[in-house]
Motif scaffolding. Structure first.
Motif, PDB file in Angstrom:
ATOM      1  N   MET A   1      48.672  30.964  31.179  1.00 55.21           N
ATOM      2  CA  MET A   1      47.929  31.192  29.929  1.00 55.21           C
ATOM      3  C   MET A   1      46.421  31.049  30.155  1.00 55.21           C
ATOM      4  SD  MET A   1      48.228  31.981  26.763  1.00 55.21           S
ATOM      5  CE  MET A   1      47.382  31.878  25.203  1.00 55.21           C
ATOM      6  N   ILE A   2      46.035  30.014  30.949  1.00 59.15           N
ATOM      7  CA  ILE A   2      44.615  29.789  31.223  1.00 59.15           C
ATOM      8  C   ILE A   2      44.035  30.968  31.994  1.00 59.15           C
ATOM      9  CG2 ILE A   2      42.950  28.336  32.433  1.00 59.15           C
ATOM     10  CD1 ILE A   2      44.021  26.832  30.160  1.00 59.15           C
ATOM     11  N   SER A   3      44.784  31.442  33.000  1.00 60.33           N
ATOM     12  CA  SER A   3      44.288  32.557  33.808  1.00 60.33           C
ATOM     13  C   SER A   3      44.188  33.835  32.994  1.00 60.33           C
ATOM     14  CB  SER A   3      45.198  32.778  35.015  1.00 60.33           C
ATOM     15  OG  SER A   3      46.509  33.105  34.597  1.00 60.33           O
ATOM     16  N   LYS A   4      44.999  33.946  31.923  1.00 61.35           N
ATOM     17  CA  LYS A   4      44.934  35.124  31.051  1.00 61.35           C
ATOM     18  C   LYS A   4      43.662  35.096  30.215  1.00 61.35           C
ATOM     19  CE  LYS A   4      47.208  38.736  29.252  1.00 61.35           C
ATOM     20  NZ  LYS A   4      47.595  39.908  30.058  1.00 61.35           N
ATOM     21  N   LEU A   5      43.354  33.916  29.661  1.00 61.57           N
ATOM     22  CA  LEU A   5      42.158  33.778  28.832  1.00 61.57           C
ATOM     23  C   LEU A   5      40.887  33.718  29.678  1.00 61.57           C
ATOM     24  CD1 LEU A   5      43.361  31.198  26.145  1.00 61.57           C
ATOM     25  CD2 LEU A   5      42.787  33.594  25.768  1.00 61.57           C
ATOM     26  N   LEU A   6      40.985  33.090  30.863  1.00 59.82           N
ATOM     27  CA  LEU A   6      39.840  32.967  31.758  1.00 59.82           C
ATOM     28  C   LEU A   6      40.196  33.588  33.111  1.00 59.82           C
ATOM     29  CD1 LEU A   6      38.659  29.308  31.078  1.00 59.82           C
ATOM     30  CD2 LEU A   6      37.353  31.378  30.617  1.00 59.82           C
ATOM     31  N   ILE A   8      38.564  34.326  35.533  1.00 56.12           N
ATOM     32  CA  ILE A   8      37.856  33.750  36.683  1.00 56.12           C
ATOM     33  C   ILE A   8      38.716  32.710  37.399  1.00 56.12           C
ATOM     34  CG2 ILE A   8      36.728  31.903  35.351  1.00 56.12           C
ATOM     35  CD1 ILE A   8      34.272  32.294  37.156  1.00 56.12           C
ATOM     36  N   THR A   9      39.587  32.013  36.652  1.00 61.67           N
ATOM     37  CA  THR A   9      40.450  31.002  37.276  1.00 61.67           C
ATOM     38  C   THR A   9      41.480  31.636  38.191  1.00 61.67           C
ATOM     39  OG1 THR A   9      41.975  31.040  35.383  1.00 61.67           O
ATOM     40  CG2 THR A   9      40.184  29.429  35.320  1.00 61.67           C
ATOM     41  N   GLY A  10      41.716  32.935  38.002  1.00 57.11           N
ATOM     42  CA  GLY A  10      42.663  33.644  38.871  1.00 57.11           C
ATOM     43  C   GLY A  10      42.005  34.165  40.125  1.00 57.11           C
ATOM     44  N   TRP A  11      40.913  34.958  39.954  1.00 57.91           N
ATOM     45  CA  TRP A  11      40.319  35.582  41.140  1.00 57.91           C
ATOM     46  C   TRP A  11      39.527  34.610  42.006  1.00 57.91           C
ATOM     47  CZ3 TRP A  11      35.101  35.255  41.448  1.00 57.91           C
ATOM     48  CH2 TRP A  11      34.339  35.245  40.272  1.00 57.91           C
ATOM     49  N   ILE A  12      39.051  33.506  41.418  1.00 58.29           N
ATOM     50  CA  ILE A  12      38.252  32.570  42.210  1.00 58.29           C
ATOM     51  C   ILE A  12      39.106  31.864  43.266  1.00 58.29           C
ATOM     52  CG2 ILE A  12      38.523  30.482  40.824  1.00 58.29           C
ATOM     53  CD1 ILE A  12      35.188  31.828  42.207  1.00 58.29           C
ATOM     54  N   TYR A  63      30.558  37.372  30.632  1.00 59.69           N
ATOM     55  CA  TYR A  63      31.528  38.380  31.065  1.00 59.69           C
ATOM     56  C   TYR A  63      32.136  37.998  32.410  1.00 59.69           C
ATOM     57  CZ  TYR A  63      33.918  42.655  32.158  1.00 59.69           C
ATOM     58  OH  TYR A  63      34.910  43.548  32.479  1.00 59.69           O
ATOM     59  N   ALA A  64      31.363  37.389  33.292  1.00 58.22           N
ATOM     60  CA  ALA A  64      31.878  36.993  34.603  1.00 58.22           C
ATOM     61  C   ALA A  64      33.066  36.040  34.480  1.00 58.22           C
ATOM     62  CB  ALA A  64      30.763  36.342  35.423  1.00 58.22           C
ATOM     63  N   PHE A  65      33.060  35.210  33.449  1.00 55.83           N
ATOM     64  CA  PHE A  65      34.151  34.249  33.250  1.00 55.83           C
ATOM     65  C   PHE A  65      35.349  34.882  32.549  1.00 55.83           C
ATOM     66  CE2 PHE A  65      30.768  31.339  34.153  1.00 55.83           C
ATOM     67  CZ  PHE A  65      31.383  30.242  34.726  1.00 55.83           C
ATOM     68  N   LEU A  66      35.106  35.852  31.690  1.00 56.39           N
ATOM     69  CA  LEU A  66      36.161  36.347  30.793  1.00 56.39           C
ATOM     70  C   LEU A  66      36.617  37.775  31.068  1.00 56.39           C
ATOM     71  CD1 LEU A  66      34.554  34.872  27.589  1.00 56.39           C
ATOM     72  CD2 LEU A  66      36.783  34.193  28.454  1.00 56.39           C
ATOM     73  N   GLY A  67      35.815  38.565  31.764  1.00 57.31           N
ATOM     74  CA  GLY A  67      36.144  39.976  31.969  1.00 57.31           C
ATOM     75  C   GLY A  67      37.177  40.197  33.058  1.00 57.31           C
ATOM     76  N   THR A  68      37.838  41.340  32.990  1.00 56.27           N
ATOM     77  CA  THR A  68      38.862  41.671  33.988  1.00 56.27           C
ATOM     78  C   THR A  68      38.390  42.714  34.999  1.00 56.27           C
ATOM     79  OG1 THR A  68      39.830  43.364  32.532  1.00 56.27           O
ATOM     80  CG2 THR A  68      40.746  41.136  32.396  1.00 56.27           C
ATOM     81  N   SER A  69      37.212  43.274  34.794  1.00 54.85           N
ATOM     82  CA  SER A  69      36.664  44.212  35.777  1.00 54.85           C
ATOM     83  C   SER A  69      35.875  43.445  36.828  1.00 54.85           C
ATOM     84  CB  SER A  69      35.754  45.238  35.105  1.00 54.85           C
ATOM     85  OG  SER A  69      35.123  46.053  36.076  1.00 54.85           O
ATOM     86  N   LYS A  70      36.059  43.796  38.086  1.00 56.12           N
ATOM     87  CA  LYS A  70      35.388  43.091  39.179  1.00 56.12           C
ATOM     88  C   LYS A  70      33.962  43.575  39.404  1.00 56.12           C
ATOM     89  CE  LYS A  70      39.739  42.231  41.622  1.00 56.12           C
ATOM     90  NZ  LYS A  70      40.511  42.466  42.878  1.00 56.12           N
ATOM     91  N   ARG A  71      33.643  44.743  38.848  1.00 56.75           N
ATOM     92  CA  ARG A  71      32.336  45.324  39.171  1.00 56.75           C
ATOM     93  C   ARG A  71      31.552  45.798  37.950  1.00 56.75           C
ATOM     94  NH1 ARG A  71      35.900  45.960  43.198  1.00 56.75           N
ATOM     95  NH2 ARG A  71      35.154  45.889  45.360  1.00 56.75           N
ATOM     96  N   LEU A  72      32.076  45.608  36.763  1.00 53.83           N
ATOM     97  CA  LEU A  72      31.378  46.033  35.552  1.00 53.83           C
ATOM     98  C   LEU A  72      30.156  45.158  35.318  1.00 53.83           C
ATOM     99  CD1 LEU A  72      31.794  48.090  33.173  1.00 53.83           C
ATOM    100  CD2 LEU A  72      32.718  46.168  31.872  1.00 53.83           C
ATOM    101  N   ALA A  73      29.020  45.795  35.021  1.00 56.60           N
ATOM    102  CA  ALA A  73      27.781  45.074  34.718  1.00 56.60           C
ATOM    103  C   ALA A  73      27.496  45.166  33.225  1.00 56.60           C
ATOM    104  CB  ALA A  73      26.627  45.658  35.526  1.00 56.60           C
ATOM    105  N   ILE A  74      27.139  44.040  32.639  1.00 55.76           N
ATOM    106  CA  ILE A  74      26.940  43.950  31.188  1.00 55.76           C
ATOM    107  C   ILE A  74      25.458  43.845  30.861  1.00 55.76           C
ATOM    108  CG2 ILE A  74      27.394  42.550  29.134  1.00 55.76           C
ATOM    109  CD1 ILE A  74      29.848  43.950  30.096  1.00 55.76           C
ATOM    110  N   PRO A 324      33.104  39.472  40.017  1.00 55.05           N
ATOM    111  CA  PRO A 324      32.135  39.194  38.943  1.00 55.05           C
ATOM    112  C   PRO A 324      31.099  38.143  39.314  1.00 55.05           C
ATOM    113  CG  PRO A 324      34.362  39.304  38.046  1.00 55.05           C
ATOM    114  CD  PRO A 324      34.501  39.296  39.538  1.00 55.05           C
ATOM    115  N   LEU A 325      31.253  37.498  40.483  1.00 53.68           N
ATOM    116  CA  LEU A 325      30.250  36.529  40.922  1.00 53.68           C
ATOM    117  C   LEU A 325      28.878  37.193  41.064  1.00 53.68           C
ATOM    118  CD1 LEU A 325      30.324  33.517  41.622  1.00 53.68           C
ATOM    119  CD2 LEU A 325      30.528  34.148  44.035  1.00 53.68           C
ATOM    120  N   SER A 326      28.867  38.496  41.319  1.00 53.37           N
ATOM    121  CA  SER A 326      27.584  39.207  41.429  1.00 53.37           C
ATOM    122  C   SER A 326      26.807  39.132  40.124  1.00 53.37           C
ATOM    123  CB  SER A 326      27.821  40.672  41.828  1.00 53.37           C
ATOM    124  OG  SER A 326      28.533  41.364  40.811  1.00 53.37           O
ATOM    125  N   LEU A 327      27.522  39.095  38.992  1.00 47.55           N
ATOM    126  CA  LEU A 327      26.845  38.988  37.694  1.00 47.55           C
ATOM    127  C   LEU A 327      26.170  37.637  37.542  1.00 47.55           C
ATOM    128  CD1 LEU A 327      29.449  40.631  35.255  1.00 47.55           C
ATOM    129  CD2 LEU A 327      27.628  41.711  36.574  1.00 47.55           C
TER     130      LEU A 327
END
Length: 559
Positions: A1-6, A8-12, A63-74, A324-327
């Motif tokens: 559930m946490i990884s779904k909402l955040l 970043i906890t998954g890809w990090i 967005y880096a914490f919550l977004g699902t795109s790895k390369r989208l810039a906001i 998303p760390l690039s953001l």
């Protein structure tokens, strides 16, 4: 559930240390691209230049914490910036402070809408705006933005409240053209375009900004009538609630809704494009939450609505971003610039910002796609042109709402007049296809076979009924059986069920039997609930059109 909402906890957890350098370089590159672009877009929105930078700084972090795109810039985009600028002008009555507060309030209302849409699982709304409509809409936005920037390029005041007025005002002011400013702008545009070709994804704009500041600051060019951005406050944004309330501003709800639609469509479209290119998928529903929280942060930090744009995301991707760390690196870089480098930006000519905008909007006008639409489908081309003219004539806010409404009308039109095909047997087979498309098919004597190629609802039942009876009346009086192939009808509502029931009785009065073939499970359940099996006999998914044709033919022989 946490990884779904955040996310970043998954890809990090899977992050590779070797990607850190790539993300750092991409983040710094994105900041170098984003700073001049966000300055330009903020002026397009009628706001102080730093408001655009705040959007990149805060939007990217959340967005880096919550977004699902790895390369989208906001960050700010051209369409939303123009929408904010042209709409708030009438709300603020020339008060710059009120203007900025309404812009922040719009971002906050946007955030609430996005979070509500996330809770209600409304991510499918993106599918209701067709690509054809967007082609015309974006072209209209590009032309409108161009007309707002041309006066800066020509070194004149400009003016006008709509597209036609701006053209006439600019035409009258052309004799006052400042040739030095114009040449300066044209050279900047040429350098930007060449830079895109020779070094795609590299921050050419920041180099041009630095060079233009140096020239205006140290040479006699500063006496040639250049307008500059002026003093930009040093330091990070102050956080506070927008001082105006929704009830104090007429039209802010519509403005926020339009920004929300634009932002979500643009963000998900860009995110999907990059995801497909790099072999992963995004979660459109989670993107609602990510955009909502990002815009809430921007609203509290004196910004205006932000979105994921394809141009800045392409820069991030081309520069080598892996996550998303690039953001986050981008935001840190921008923060450093706000703390220590803003004093160097006060001599930045506004014509350079106009040049950046004019080059950036080229991608909005897709002439190749328009030519394709004109060649392949004139109706689709007309749809695109209506969207384009809607933006030019009525403005971008009305244009957004017009596009949304027009798209829904097209959907309703298509749904209310589904294709009703009359079938014949493919020679030598047990297959049945449309007689109109395949006139060499065998027409079965005394039997009419109908395929309804849509769900049957209250708004299309009458049209289907008319098409069937029109065909029945054109048939010989020897017609004995009507077979409805419901394989292409996934759903039937109560009105549709009663239409079928009434059709059975109406045909029965003419001594014509109605049979149903290949009905799906939900449809069968609905028909049984209306007791149609009592009159028609067993309705089965396994009974094919050919089975019913054979039975009807055998029954006719026996009789």
């Amino acid at each position: 559930m946490i990884s779904k909402l955040l996310p970043i906890t998954g890809w990090i957890k899977e992050y590779k240390s070797k990607d850190l350098k790539s993300d750092f370089v991409a983040g710094v590159t994105l900041a170098a691209y984003g700073i001049p672009v966000s300055l330009a877009y903020a002026t397009l929105a009628g706001l102080p230049p730093q408001f655009g930078i705040y959007g990149y700084l805060l939007g990217g972090i959340f967005y880096a914490f919550l977004g699902t795109s790895k390369r989208l810039a906001i960050g700010p985009t051209s369409a939303i910036s123009l929408l904010i600028g042209t709409t708030i002008a009438t709300m603020a009555n020339g008060d710059v402070q009120r203007w900025s507060e309404i812009a922040s309030l719009t971002a906050l209302v946007f955030a609430v809408m996005a979070i509500i849409a996330y809770i209600l699982k409304l991510s499918g709304i993106i599918n209701f705006i067709s690509e054809t409509v967007l082609v015309g809409f974006k072209a209209g936005v590009a032309i409108t933005i161009g007309m707002t920037q041309l006066p800066k390029l020509f070194g004149v005041e400009g003016g006008g409240n709509n597209f036609l007025e701006r053209i006439m005002v600019l035409f009258r002011q052309i004799p006052d053209l400042n040739s030095t400013v114009f040449i300066f702008g044209i050279v900047a545009i040429i350098l930007l375009i060449i830079g895109e070709k020779l070094a795609p994804g590299r921050p050419i704009a920041i180099l041009i900004v630095v060079l233009s500041i140096a020239l205006v600051s140290t040479t006699s060019l500063k006496y040639s009538g250049f307008k500059t951005v002026g003093v930009i406050p040093t330091g990070l944004p102050e956080f506070h609630m927008p001082s105006v309330m929704i009830r104090d501003v007429d039209g802010v709800l519509l403005l926020a809704m339009a920004c929300f639609l634009l932002s979500y469509i643009e963000s998900v479209s860009a995110g999907r494009t990059l995801a497909q290119k790099n072999g992963y998928v995004i979660d459109p529903r989670q993107e609602l939450l990510a955009l909502g929280i990002a815009n809430a942060a921007v609203a509290f930090g004196q910004g205006y609505p932000v979105a994921g744009g394809l141009s800045q995301s392409a820069v991030n991707d081309t520069a080598g971003a892996k996550s998303p760390l690039s953001l986050l690196f981008c935001s840190v870089t921008i923060a450093v610039c706000l703390l220590f480098l803003t004093g160097h930006l006060q001599n930045l000519p506004t014509v350079i910002l106009a040049s950046i905008v004019l080059v950036a909007i080229r991608g909005l006008f897709d002439l190749k796609e328009m030519k394709y639409l004109y060649k392949r489908d004139k109706q689709e081309f007309c749809v695109a042109m209506i969207a384009l003219l809607g933006v030019l004539i009525w403005g971008i806010l009305t244009g957004v709402l017009l596009v949304a409404m027009f798209t829904l009308l097209l959907l309703l039109k298509a749904a209310s007049k589904p294709n009703v095909a009359f079938l014949g047997r493919v020679p030598g087979t047990k297959l049945y296809t449309d007689l109109e498309r395949h006139p060499d098919n065998e027409k079965i004597e005394n039997i009419l076979i109908v395929r309804i190629e849509s769900s049957i609802y209250y708004f299309n039942a009458e049209y289907i009924k008319e098409k069937i009876w029109e065909k029945i009346y054109s048939e010989p009086h020897s017609l004995k059986t009507v077979i409805l192939d419901l394989n292409s009808s996934p759903r039937v509502d109560i009105a549709g069920t009663r239409f079928l029931k009434n059709l059975f009785f109406d045909l029965d009065t003419k001594n014509i039997t109605l049979k149903i073939a290949e009905a799906r499970s939900e449809v069968r359940d609905r028909l049984r609930a209306e007791n149609l099996e009592f009159f028609m006999g067993h309705i089965s998914r396994s009974v094919s059109v050919d089975d019913l044709v054979v039975r009807a033919s055998e029954s006719e022989i026996k009789s």
